[in-house]
Scaffold this motif. Structure first.
Motif, PDB file in Angstrom:
ATOM      1  N   ARG A 368       6.185  -5.268  -2.031  1.00  0.00           N
ATOM      2  CA  ARG A 368       5.302  -4.570  -2.972  1.00  0.00           C
ATOM      3  C   ARG A 368       4.658  -3.348  -2.310  1.00  0.00           C
ATOM      4  O   ARG A 368       4.412  -2.331  -2.973  1.00  0.00           O
ATOM      5  CB  ARG A 368       4.239  -5.531  -3.506  1.00  0.00           C
ATOM      6  CG  ARG A 368       4.853  -6.624  -4.370  1.00  0.00           C
ATOM      7  CD  ARG A 368       3.826  -7.574  -4.945  1.00  0.00           C
ATOM      8  NE  ARG A 368       4.476  -8.635  -5.696  1.00  0.00           N
ATOM      9  CZ  ARG A 368       3.826  -9.618  -6.319  1.00  0.00           C
ATOM     10  NH1 ARG A 368       2.500  -9.672  -6.272  1.00  0.00           N
ATOM     11  NH2 ARG A 368       4.497 -10.549  -6.974  1.00  0.00           N
ATOM     12  N   LEU A 369       4.378  -3.447  -1.025  1.00  0.00           N
ATOM     13  CA  LEU A 369       3.854  -2.285  -0.305  1.00  0.00           C
ATOM     14  C   LEU A 369       4.915  -1.193  -0.212  1.00  0.00           C
ATOM     15  O   LEU A 369       4.590   0.007  -0.256  1.00  0.00           O
ATOM     16  CB  LEU A 369       3.375  -2.695   1.086  1.00  0.00           C
ATOM     17  CG  LEU A 369       2.118  -3.578   1.114  1.00  0.00           C
ATOM     18  CD1 LEU A 369       1.850  -4.062   2.534  1.00  0.00           C
ATOM     19  CD2 LEU A 369       0.905  -2.817   0.581  1.00  0.00           C
ATOM     20  N   GLU A 370       6.164  -1.581  -0.081  1.00  0.00           N
ATOM     21  CA  GLU A 370       7.243  -0.591  -0.071  1.00  0.00           C
ATOM     22  C   GLU A 370       7.304   0.149  -1.406  1.00  0.00           C
ATOM     23  O   GLU A 370       7.609   1.346  -1.449  1.00  0.00           O
ATOM     24  CB  GLU A 370       8.569  -1.270   0.234  1.00  0.00           C
ATOM     25  CG  GLU A 370       8.688  -1.740   1.682  1.00  0.00           C
ATOM     26  CD  GLU A 370       9.931  -2.588   1.934  1.00  0.00           C
ATOM     27  OE1 GLU A 370      10.536  -3.052   0.934  1.00  0.00           O
ATOM     28  OE2 GLU A 370      10.292  -2.792   3.109  1.00  0.00           O
ATOM     29  N   ALA A 371       7.003  -0.552  -2.495  1.00  0.00           N
ATOM     30  CA  ALA A 371       6.953   0.104  -3.803  1.00  0.00           C
ATOM     31  C   ALA A 371       5.817   1.127  -3.845  1.00  0.00           C
ATOM     32  O   ALA A 371       5.966   2.210  -4.420  1.00  0.00           O
ATOM     33  CB  ALA A 371       6.779  -0.939  -4.911  1.00  0.00           C
ATOM     34  N   LEU A 372       4.692   0.802  -3.227  1.00  0.00           N
ATOM     35  CA  LEU A 372       3.593   1.767  -3.147  1.00  0.00           C
ATOM     36  C   LEU A 372       3.994   2.962  -2.287  1.00  0.00           C
ATOM     37  O   LEU A 372       3.591   4.098  -2.568  1.00  0.00           O
ATOM     38  CB  LEU A 372       2.337   1.102  -2.571  1.00  0.00           C
ATOM     39  CG  LEU A 372       1.709  -0.028  -3.388  1.00  0.00           C
ATOM     40  CD1 LEU A 372       0.441  -0.529  -2.708  1.00  0.00           C
ATOM     41  CD2 LEU A 372       1.386   0.434  -4.805  1.00  0.00           C
ATOM     42  N   ALA A 373       4.766   2.693  -1.243  1.00  0.00           N
ATOM     43  CA  ALA A 373       5.219   3.790  -0.379  1.00  0.00           C
ATOM     44  C   ALA A 373       6.115   4.749  -1.164  1.00  0.00           C
ATOM     45  O   ALA A 373       6.074   5.971  -0.947  1.00  0.00           O
ATOM     46  CB  ALA A 373       5.959   3.230   0.827  1.00  0.00           C
ATOM     47  N   GLU A 374       6.926   4.230  -2.072  1.00  0.00           N
ATOM     48  CA  GLU A 374       7.780   5.096  -2.886  1.00  0.00           C
ATOM     49  C   GLU A 374       6.952   6.021  -3.768  1.00  0.00           C
ATOM     50  O   GLU A 374       7.416   7.093  -4.170  1.00  0.00           O
ATOM     51  CB  GLU A 374       8.716   4.246  -3.749  1.00  0.00           C
ATOM     52  CG  GLU A 374       9.773   3.502  -2.953  1.00  0.00           C
ATOM     53  CD  GLU A 374      10.655   2.644  -3.835  1.00  0.00           C
ATOM     54  OE1 GLU A 374      10.456   2.674  -5.074  1.00  0.00           O
ATOM     55  OE2 GLU A 374      11.540   1.950  -3.307  1.00  0.00           O
ATOM     56  N   LEU A 375       5.736   5.620  -4.053  1.00  0.00           N
ATOM     57  CA  LEU A 375       4.834   6.442  -4.867  1.00  0.00           C
ATOM     58  C   LEU A 375       3.980   7.366  -4.013  1.00  0.00           C
ATOM     59  O   LEU A 375       3.128   8.082  -4.537  1.00  0.00           O
ATOM     60  CB  LEU A 375       3.943   5.541  -5.726  1.00  0.00           C
ATOM     61  CG  LEU A 375       4.674   4.671  -6.743  1.00  0.00           C
ATOM     62  CD1 LEU A 375       3.705   3.689  -7.397  1.00  0.00           C
ATOM     63  CD2 LEU A 375       5.361   5.530  -7.799  1.00  0.00           C
ATOM     64  N   GLY A 376       4.164   7.321  -2.705  1.00  0.00           N
ATOM     65  CA  GLY A 376       3.431   8.214  -1.808  1.00  0.00           C
ATOM     66  C   GLY A 376       2.101   7.695  -1.331  1.00  0.00           C
ATOM     67  O   GLY A 376       1.369   8.405  -0.643  1.00  0.00           O
ATOM     68  N   LEU A 377       1.761   6.449  -1.676  1.00  0.00           N
ATOM     69  CA  LEU A 377       0.450   5.914  -1.332  1.00  0.00           C
ATOM     70  C   LEU A 377       0.399   5.342   0.075  1.00  0.00           C
ATOM     71  O   LEU A 377      -0.683   5.010   0.568  1.00  0.00           O
ATOM     72  CB  LEU A 377       0.058   4.823  -2.335  1.00  0.00           C
ATOM     73  CG  LEU A 377       0.022   5.273  -3.800  1.00  0.00           C
ATOM     74  CD1 LEU A 377      -0.376   4.118  -4.701  1.00  0.00           C
ATOM     75  CD2 LEU A 377      -0.927   6.440  -3.982  1.00  0.00           C
TER      76      LEU A 377
END
Length: 640
Positions: A368-377
């Motif tokens: 789920r953190l990787e998904a946030l990384a895809e959003l630039g967060l």
């Protein structure tokens, strides 16, 4: 008995447990043994000093000493000192930091052990107070001052960033970062797609025919339909038409999170049959630099709340996963971000019977953190890192006691006061040392500083806040009058200001007719303190509480420091805000939310009662999002 220690009685900290890497988890070192023998002689005196007569205080005192023994074992390991009644500040700080890191850094152990790490710091702080107040301190006065200064440095902040240090990023640089985030670009695309409005179902969700277009705005390829279609698994060959079919927008997690965040940030309004843009959402799309940055930051914080903190309470593992994500994001926003390898190996520290589950939960959290990384967060390479411009959003979202309490990572100051959406105190720092009485304001030379304050009503959903410019030299009684005008209060009740966390000093009217707001230490005279003395720098915060029955808590944060020749105009002056001010005596944020629902719903059993109470005319509705900045400034002009 230490003033700060009065609130620590009856074991309010967690029971002392050994965290990963703690000395107590394995064989006892010679230094820890020496520390234990030395503390044995002080135990009766410490228990007597600690015990305020409340149930469990003596037991709590012994638990504190267990934690002190572990930290002092580390201290004696790193210094040739032979006594435990006087400390070299740097060596003690290193010992405390090592114990905190050993106990709290392993993400798989975070749910249970961050509390214990904080408890260890709190215990040593209490022990130093004991040595100082009972005359047992054997070090030099300079060493004592250094130790006290260390605890002040890590002291918690009840109303804003506490564990995290929020960097001061220039506006243009921060706006460039936010504007380039995939999160912001996708939210902008979704807002523009909504346009003047789109139809929604009775539950406020998009209709099936619109899901495909909305999902495309946030970078997801799906189609809406009443039946699922077979689709290819990632990385495998599938049918020519391999676009997944969903039966609800809520089967597209990113779209659902974006949707909820846009609503929470008041960028869209979901009505009974359609979704429409909020009246001032143009600030997000085309506003000036300051306005757009504020909108981007607010939306990002709302999105983090939806993506990380919103979970099904009936699924206990979801709470654990949310706690892992929050812990990693908090650590990733510090100068020493966590190693990816260490996070993935965290399950190795779990008991054998729990390793598989711990590993699975950790990997879900990382996914789920990787998904946030895809959003630039978030940036993920060898470490997890939060971009500096986004640290304030992480702090605003997670660096609060209610968040830690909800996730099992800390204890709220008072369970009865914790409510969803409230932002209260951080659980990642030690108990604050009591700030000194503010010094008299020095005469100003030249331009007088002007503070840009953001004042947020805690627990309000949708958020109710005001931005206001005030002179740094404004006395607190005048700030009280400003806040009353900003939020439409009638000054019928007691109030107080508080700095340094929920155990910090309070400031209130002092005189023959004044009353202390709470039991305990009396409040200091608010007339002798100015705003600038209590809020000396960007990012500093304090709390203003009005009406100790309804308990309206206002979080005050310094956003900028200007000078009065920068063209700031009338002072004090409100420059922005959101949300209608609640009615006086409406029962706090929960009570007000119930009233708003009742007066706008003819089917509500208290509909007519509350309409009469508020004096609403037939056909008149109550808009909880309404705010008139010009009307507020007229009121301020009348006062000042």
């Amino acid at each position: 008995m230490g003033k700060n220690s009065k609130n620590r009685r009856t074991g309010k900290g967690p029971a002392a447990k050994s965290g990963p890497g703690s000395q107590a988890s394995g064989s006892v070192s010679l230094s820890a043994f020496r520390a234990g023998r030395a503390l044995d002689a002080l135990t009766p005196a410490f228990v007597q000093w600690f015990d305020d007569g409340s149930p469990g205080a003596a037991t709590a005192a012994l638990e504190y000493l267990k934690q002190v023994e572990t930290v002092l074992g580390r201290y004696l390991d790193g210094t040739p000192a032979a006594e435990v009644t006087g400390f070299e500040p740097v060596a003690l700080a290193i010992a405390i930091s090592e114990e905190f890191a050993a106990t709290a850094d392993a993400p798989a152990a975070g749910v249970a052990d961050v509390e214990n790490a904080v408890f260890a710091v709190d215990a040593v702080h209490a022990y130093v107070e004991f040595l100082s107040e009972t005359g047992r301190w054997s070090g030099s006065p300079e060493q004592l001052a250094g130790v006290v200064d260390f605890f002040e440095t890590i002291a918690e902040d009840d109303d804003g960033p506490g564990y995290l240090e929020v960097p001061d990023i220039p506006e243009a640089e921060a706006l460039k970062v936010f504007s380039g985030l995939p999160l912001i670009r996708r939210a902008t695309a979704l807002l523009r797609w909504i346009g003047d409005g789109k139809p929604v179902t009775g539950t406020g969700a998009l209709r099936l025919r619109d899901i495909e277009a909305a999902a495309a705005c946030v970078g997801v390829t799906v189609r809406g339909g009443t039946k699922r279609a077979d689709s290819a698994l990632p990385g495998t060959a599938g049918p020519a038409d391999s676009v997944p079919t969903v039966r609800s927008m809520y089967e597209v997690p990113l779209l659902a999170q974006m949707w909820s965040a846009l609503e929470a940030a008041e960028l869209i309004e979901i009505r009974s049959t359609k979704v429409v843009p909020f009246e001032d959402c143009e600030g997000f799309l085309t506003g000036g630099p300051s306005e757009q940055l504020d909108e981007f930051s607010m939306f990002t914080s709302c999105f983090l709340t939806e993506a990380v903190l919103r979970h099904d309470p009936a699924q206990p593992w979801e709470r654990i996963i949310a706690g892992l994500q929050a812990s990693i994001l908090m650590a990733a926003a510090t100068p020493e971000p966590p190693l990816l390898e260490r996070v993935l190996a965290a399950a190795d520290h779990a008991p054998d019977a729990e390793k598989r589950m711990a590993d699975a939960l950790t990997r879900v959290a990382v996914g789920r953190l990787e998904a946030l990384a895809e959003l630039g967060l978030l940036a993920i390479d060898t470490h997890f890192r939060v971009p500096p411009a986004l640290i304030r959003c992480v702090a605003d979202t997670f660096d609060h006691d209610w968040v830690m309490a909800e996730l099992g990572l800390g204890e709220a100051p008072d369970e009865a006061d914790v409510e969803p959406g409230a932002a209260e105190a951080t659980a990642f720092a030690a108990e604050p040392a009591e700030p000194a009485e503010p010094a008299p304001a020095a005469p100003q030379q030249g331009a007088q500083p002007v503070l840009q304050l953001k004042i947020m009503l805690k627990g309000s959903r949708p958020p109710i806040w005001r931005r206001v410019l005030v002179p740094a030299g404004m006395p607190l009684p005048q700030l009280h009058a400003v806040i009353q005008a900003l939020f439409g209060w009638l000054d019928y009740h007691l109030h107080q200001f508080q700095t340094g966390g929920f155990r910090g000093p309070t400031y209130a009217p002092v005189g023959p007719d004044a009353e202390d707001a709470f039991y305990g230490e009396p409040s200091r005279d608010e007339s002798k303190a100015t705003v600038g003395q209590l809020l000396p720098a960007v990012g500093t915060t304090m709390t203003y509480t009005y009406d100790f029955g309804d308990d309206w808590e206002h979080a005050i944060t310094v956003e900028k420091i200007l000078v009065d020749d920068d063209g700031v105009g009338q002072l004090p002056r409100c420059t922005a805000g959101r949300g209608a001010a609640p009615a006086e005596d409406s029962g706090g944020t929960w009570g007000w939310a119930n009233i708003v629902q009742a007066v706008n719903d003819p089917r509500h059993e208290e509909h007519q009662e509350y309409r009469e109470w508020l004096g609403l005319r037939p056909g008149e509705t109550l808009d909880p999002k309404a705010f008139d900045v010009e009307e507020v400034n007229e009121d301020l002009a009348d006062l000042f």
